[in-house]
Scaffold this motif. Sequence first.
Motif, PDB file in Angstrom:
ATOM      1  N   ASP A 276       0.835  -1.201   0.000  1.00  0.00           N
ATOM      2  CA  ASP A 276       0.000   0.000   0.000  1.00  0.00           C
ATOM      3  C   ASP A 276       0.872   1.254   0.000  1.00  0.00           C
ATOM      4  O   ASP A 276       0.471   2.291  -0.529  1.00  0.00           O
ATOM      5  CB  ASP A 276      -0.928   0.000   1.224  1.00  0.00           C
ATOM      6  N   ALA A 279       1.326   2.699  -3.355  1.00  0.00           N
ATOM      7  CA  ALA A 279       0.209   3.539  -3.787  1.00  0.00           C
ATOM      8  C   ALA A 279       0.277   4.912  -3.127  1.00  0.00           C
ATOM      9  O   ALA A 279       0.064   5.943  -3.784  1.00  0.00           O
ATOM     10  CB  ALA A 279      -1.114   2.854  -3.444  1.00  0.00           C
ATOM     11  N   PRO A 315     -19.553  -4.594  -0.162  1.00  0.00           N
ATOM     12  CA  PRO A 315     -18.335  -5.288   0.275  1.00  0.00           C
ATOM     13  C   PRO A 315     -17.167  -4.312   0.437  1.00  0.00           C
ATOM     14  O   PRO A 315     -17.010  -3.391  -0.373  1.00  0.00           O
ATOM     15  CB  PRO A 315     -18.052  -6.281  -0.855  1.00  0.00           C
ATOM     16  N   THR A 316     -16.342  -4.523   1.459  1.00  0.00           N
ATOM     17  CA  THR A 316     -15.211  -3.629   1.714  1.00  0.00           C
ATOM     18  C   THR A 316     -14.264  -3.541   0.526  1.00  0.00           C
ATOM     19  O   THR A 316     -13.591  -2.540   0.336  1.00  0.00           O
ATOM     20  CB  THR A 316     -14.370  -4.108   2.913  1.00  0.00           C
ATOM     21  N   GLU A 317     -14.196  -4.623  -0.261  1.00  0.00           N
ATOM     22  CA  GLU A 317     -13.218  -4.664  -1.354  1.00  0.00           C
ATOM     23  C   GLU A 317     -13.452  -3.589  -2.394  1.00  0.00           C
ATOM     24  O   GLU A 317     -12.581  -3.315  -3.213  1.00  0.00           O
ATOM     25  CB  GLU A 317     -13.218  -6.035  -2.032  1.00  0.00           C
ATOM     26  N   LEU A 318     -14.634  -2.965  -2.354  1.00  0.00           N
ATOM     27  CA  LEU A 318     -14.878  -1.883  -3.298  1.00  0.00           C
ATOM     28  C   LEU A 318     -13.774  -0.841  -3.196  1.00  0.00           C
ATOM     29  O   LEU A 318     -13.325  -0.281  -4.198  1.00  0.00           O
ATOM     30  CB  LEU A 318     -16.233  -1.223  -3.015  1.00  0.00           C
ATOM     31  N   ASP A 320     -10.671  -1.264  -2.465  1.00  0.00           N
ATOM     32  CA  ASP A 320      -9.449  -1.683  -3.155  1.00  0.00           C
ATOM     33  C   ASP A 320      -9.547  -1.357  -4.639  1.00  0.00           C
ATOM     34  O   ASP A 320      -8.553  -0.986  -5.276  1.00  0.00           O
ATOM     35  CB  ASP A 320      -9.214  -3.181  -2.958  1.00  0.00           C
ATOM     36  N   ILE A 321     -10.741  -1.524  -5.198  1.00  0.00           N
ATOM     37  CA  ILE A 321     -10.928  -1.161  -6.603  1.00  0.00           C
ATOM     38  C   ILE A 321     -10.736   0.340  -6.774  1.00  0.00           C
ATOM     39  O   ILE A 321     -10.051   0.796  -7.694  1.00  0.00           O
ATOM     40  CB  ILE A 321     -12.332  -1.584  -7.093  1.00  0.00           C
ATOM     41  N   ALA A 324      -7.116   1.160  -6.625  1.00  0.00           N
ATOM     42  CA  ALA A 324      -6.461   0.761  -7.873  1.00  0.00           C
ATOM     43  C   ALA A 324      -6.727   1.776  -8.969  1.00  0.00           C
ATOM     44  O   ALA A 324      -5.826   2.170  -9.711  1.00  0.00           O
ATOM     45  CB  ALA A 324      -6.955  -0.618  -8.302  1.00  0.00           C
ATOM     46  N   MET A 325      -7.973   2.222  -9.059  1.00  0.00           N
ATOM     47  CA  MET A 325      -8.307   3.181 -10.112  1.00  0.00           C
ATOM     48  C   MET A 325      -7.594   4.511  -9.883  1.00  0.00           C
ATOM     49  O   MET A 325      -7.160   5.159 -10.840  1.00  0.00           O
ATOM     50  CB  MET A 325      -9.830   3.409 -10.179  1.00  0.00           C
ATOM     51  N   ILE A 327      -4.648   4.973  -8.466  1.00  0.00           N
ATOM     52  CA  ILE A 327      -3.254   4.804  -8.903  1.00  0.00           C
ATOM     53  C   ILE A 327      -3.192   4.855 -10.418  1.00  0.00           C
ATOM     54  O   ILE A 327      -2.310   5.471 -11.021  1.00  0.00           O
ATOM     55  CB  ILE A 327      -2.689   3.440  -8.463  1.00  0.00           C
TER      56      ILE A 327
ATOM     57  N   VAL B  99       4.107   1.614 -12.367  1.00  0.00           N
ATOM     58  CA  VAL B  99       2.953   2.096 -11.618  1.00  0.00           C
ATOM     59  C   VAL B  99       1.674   1.460 -12.138  1.00  0.00           C
ATOM     60  O   VAL B  99       0.836   0.973 -11.376  1.00  0.00           O
ATOM     61  CB  VAL B  99       2.860   3.629 -11.721  1.00  0.00           C
ATOM     62  N   ALA B 103      -1.043  -0.926 -10.272  1.00  0.00           N
ATOM     63  CA  ALA B 103      -2.489  -0.693 -10.282  1.00  0.00           C
ATOM     64  C   ALA B 103      -3.235  -1.951 -10.719  1.00  0.00           C
ATOM     65  O   ALA B 103      -4.275  -2.294 -10.157  1.00  0.00           O
ATOM     66  CB  ALA B 103      -2.825   0.473 -11.204  1.00  0.00           C
ATOM     67  N   PHE B 106      -3.508  -4.313  -7.772  1.00  0.00           N
ATOM     68  CA  PHE B 106      -4.547  -3.907  -6.825  1.00  0.00           C
ATOM     69  C   PHE B 106      -5.933  -4.182  -7.405  1.00  0.00           C
ATOM     70  O   PHE B 106      -6.816  -4.689  -6.736  1.00  0.00           O
ATOM     71  CB  PHE B 106      -4.439  -2.405  -6.525  1.00  0.00           C
ATOM     72  N   LEU B 107      -6.089  -3.814  -8.674  1.00  0.00           N
ATOM     73  CA  LEU B 107      -7.404  -3.876  -9.303  1.00  0.00           C
ATOM     74  C   LEU B 107      -7.895  -5.314  -9.403  1.00  0.00           C
ATOM     75  O   LEU B 107      -9.048  -5.606  -9.075  1.00  0.00           O
ATOM     76  CB  LEU B 107      -7.335  -3.234 -10.693  1.00  0.00           C
ATOM     77  N   GLY B 110      -8.834  -6.611  -5.949  1.00  0.00           N
ATOM     78  CA  GLY B 110     -10.029  -5.932  -5.471  1.00  0.00           C
ATOM     79  C   GLY B 110     -11.261  -6.422  -6.198  1.00  0.00           C
ATOM     80  O   GLY B 110     -12.265  -6.783  -5.589  1.00  0.00           O
ATOM     81  N   LEU B 111     -11.159  -6.474  -7.520  1.00  0.00           N
ATOM     82  CA  LEU B 111     -12.277  -6.892  -8.358  1.00  0.00           C
ATOM     83  C   LEU B 111     -12.657  -8.343  -8.056  1.00  0.00           C
ATOM     84  O   LEU B 111     -13.832  -8.667  -7.863  1.00  0.00           O
ATOM     85  CB  LEU B 111     -11.883  -6.743  -9.823  1.00  0.00           C
ATOM     86  N   LEU B 113     -12.108 -10.170  -5.375  1.00  0.00           N
ATOM     87  CA  LEU B 113     -12.697 -10.374  -4.058  1.00  0.00           C
ATOM     88  C   LEU B 113     -14.077  -9.726  -3.952  1.00  0.00           C
ATOM     89  O   LEU B 113     -14.987 -10.268  -3.323  1.00  0.00           O
ATOM     90  CB  LEU B 113     -11.767  -9.823  -2.976  1.00  0.00           C
ATOM     91  N   PHE B 114     -14.206  -8.555  -4.600  1.00  0.00           N
ATOM     92  CA  PHE B 114     -15.500  -7.868  -4.596  1.00  0.00           C
ATOM     93  C   PHE B 114     -16.563  -8.767  -5.229  1.00  0.00           C
ATOM     94  O   PHE B 114     -17.639  -8.983  -4.669  1.00  0.00           O
ATOM     95  CB  PHE B 114     -15.390  -6.556  -5.373  1.00  0.00           C
ATOM     96  N   LYS B 117     -17.410 -11.831  -3.085  1.00  0.00           N
ATOM     97  CA  LYS B 117     -18.361 -11.500  -2.014  1.00  0.00           C
ATOM     98  C   LYS B 117     -19.759 -11.313  -2.583  1.00  0.00           C
ATOM     99  O   LYS B 117     -20.749 -11.732  -2.006  1.00  0.00           O
ATOM    100  CB  LYS B 117     -17.923 -10.213  -1.304  1.00  0.00           C
TER     101      LYS B 117
END
Lengths: 348, 319
Positions: A276, A279, A315-318, A320-321, A324-325, A327, B99, B103, B106-107, B110-111, B113-114, B117
């Motif tokens: 992290d 980022a 969901p919390t993972e939103l 993280d998306i 990511a966006m 960055i 970079v 990204a 991360f994406l 995140g995607l 796991l999202f 869920k």
Amino acid sequence: MFSNRLVNILIPIVSVFLGLLVGAFIMLGFGYNPFLGYLALWNGAFGDSYFFGETLRQVTPYILSGLAVAFAFRTGLFNIGVEGQVIVGWLASVWVGLAIDAPMIIHLPLAVLAAALAGAAWGFLPGLLKAKLGVHEVIVTIMMNYIALYTSNSLVRNVISDGKDRTERVPETASLTSEWLASLTQYSRLHYGLLIALFAAAIMWFLLNKTARGYELRAVGFNQDASRYAGMNVGRNIILSMVISGAFAGLAGAMEGIGTFGYQSVKGGFTNIGFDGIAVALLGGNVAIGVVLAAFLFGTLKIGALNMPTGAGVPTELVDIVIAMIIFFVASSYMIRWFLLKVKKEGK
Amino acid sequence: MGFLDILQSIIGPAIFFSAPLIFTAIGGVFSERSGVVNIGLEGLMVMGAFVGIVFNLTFIDTLGSWTPWVSIFVAMIVSAIFAIIHAVASVTFRADQVVSGVAINFLALGLGLFLTKQWYGKGQTDMVDRPFYTTDVPFLAEIPIIGELFFSGMYLTSYLAIAVAILGWYVLYKTPFGLRLRSVGEHPMAADTNGINVSKMRYIAVMVSGAMAGLGGSVFALTIALNFSHSTIVGQGFMSLAAVIFGKWHPLGAMGAALFFGFAQSLSIISSGVPLLQDVPQVFLLIAPYVLTILALAGVIGRAESPKAIGTPYIKGSR
């Protein structure tokens, strides 16, 4: 209308806005109300003083891991090994906390120092290999991450504790926890480490911008050949940069070790504080003040996100998306810059 | 325990563990050879693992025994499309490629796991019912010694991985397409002058790396992990990236490096059955692959020559 400096400040802001916008669209797409979602996030981060304390607690290691990544970046190095340096720093601070018996005024600084030294040592090796043998620091630091993880786990299990999954809690004399800060924030885990983190940011700014050594470090980051031609010792600067970067990362580990948790445990995977940090550094433009602000933003997002499932069912993972966006947009600043310049031209 | 038994207990797991790394590393070679750094291999593998598992779980009833094969194929396609994001950022938008890769990592997580869920209501998917199974290769398994060592109790995907590596070498070094792809990574301006579309080549290369990482991720998921969660892909992508560099950006070199990593990883798992190794503390075997890599980088191969134009966006008309 837009000076270069303004554009540089606008890019992260526009990126954050676009990132949140993408998050909102995703929430819409899955049938959530984005306003409720972000409201839940806001309440989760700032809703009351407890949540705010937790947010600041999360910001603390982010500042330091962000500084670690940023510092190496400024010398043209990509320290992807912050993660491993965080782990060894964490371990060292807890170990010193448990092994030594001393009054707080000696014990606490010693534990913090141990973390910085451990992180620095973990950064030294990749720096040395890069400087002397030209081995790519990205690969070596990735490898060092795993070595840190497994070594720490083994030491926790076999040396510091008797086959247990976590160490004892460090005594009061080596702990950063603060009765005062905790009581201010309804007994969140906020601790004195925040002051260390902010102080470290000031040190980084001073070191890079106000000293000859910092000038050299930055020069090597801009152009190694020119720096060598100007009589600078490129290799030494590379090693120094990795060592300082590692020290920041080690401190980030101490924030968790003797601040938030008070112990080191056997870890199934990485802490992600280091990753992290990448980022954070990117969004912060690799400068000290930017890192502090970016750490604050990411800490807010991460802690606020914990409230999103209960507050809005998201969901919390939103988050993280969204991160990511953000960055992504920062990285693609060419596009934003181009757009801003176009607006500027039409504005005339 | 005879020597052959030991050998057999090492070779099997080594190849088994290295197959996903080989796929991904070959993809990495393509991307980096075209001049695009791909730190995002990890994320692309995550995407592959996610798609592979979800597809497998969803279509098990309709596809039956073909499910795992179709799953890795779909994962390959989806990851290739996902990789376009990296291509758009690093080729068209001239983003910092490292970079952008971060990204992607991360994406993807995140995607994945999202959606997990969202669709399964919990942090990980169910276990798949129809993963890949080990088989004996007909006829070849009958060969004395060699058959026992290399052709019995193996996953067919492992052979696919080695075949892909050889194919990758052939494409990169023996076809005009490969020559163009490499030239774009060495000297994009010269390539451009010769009428090669630099952006197009780089897009293709990045998509190939996405496809291969998708294969790698889904093969890992369907042979080793068997479900998808936050801890399915932890560092395999980075290991593959290391294999790319360790293998000096050459497909066969990358395959060799990946095999070596697989071997080193399998050591810590099979050590209990091997006489000398069982006395070594577990931690040394766990860190062995990483320490050996650092030693190898420092001593044996030293300075690795990366593609010249790696990491720099090509801007038409600039010198």
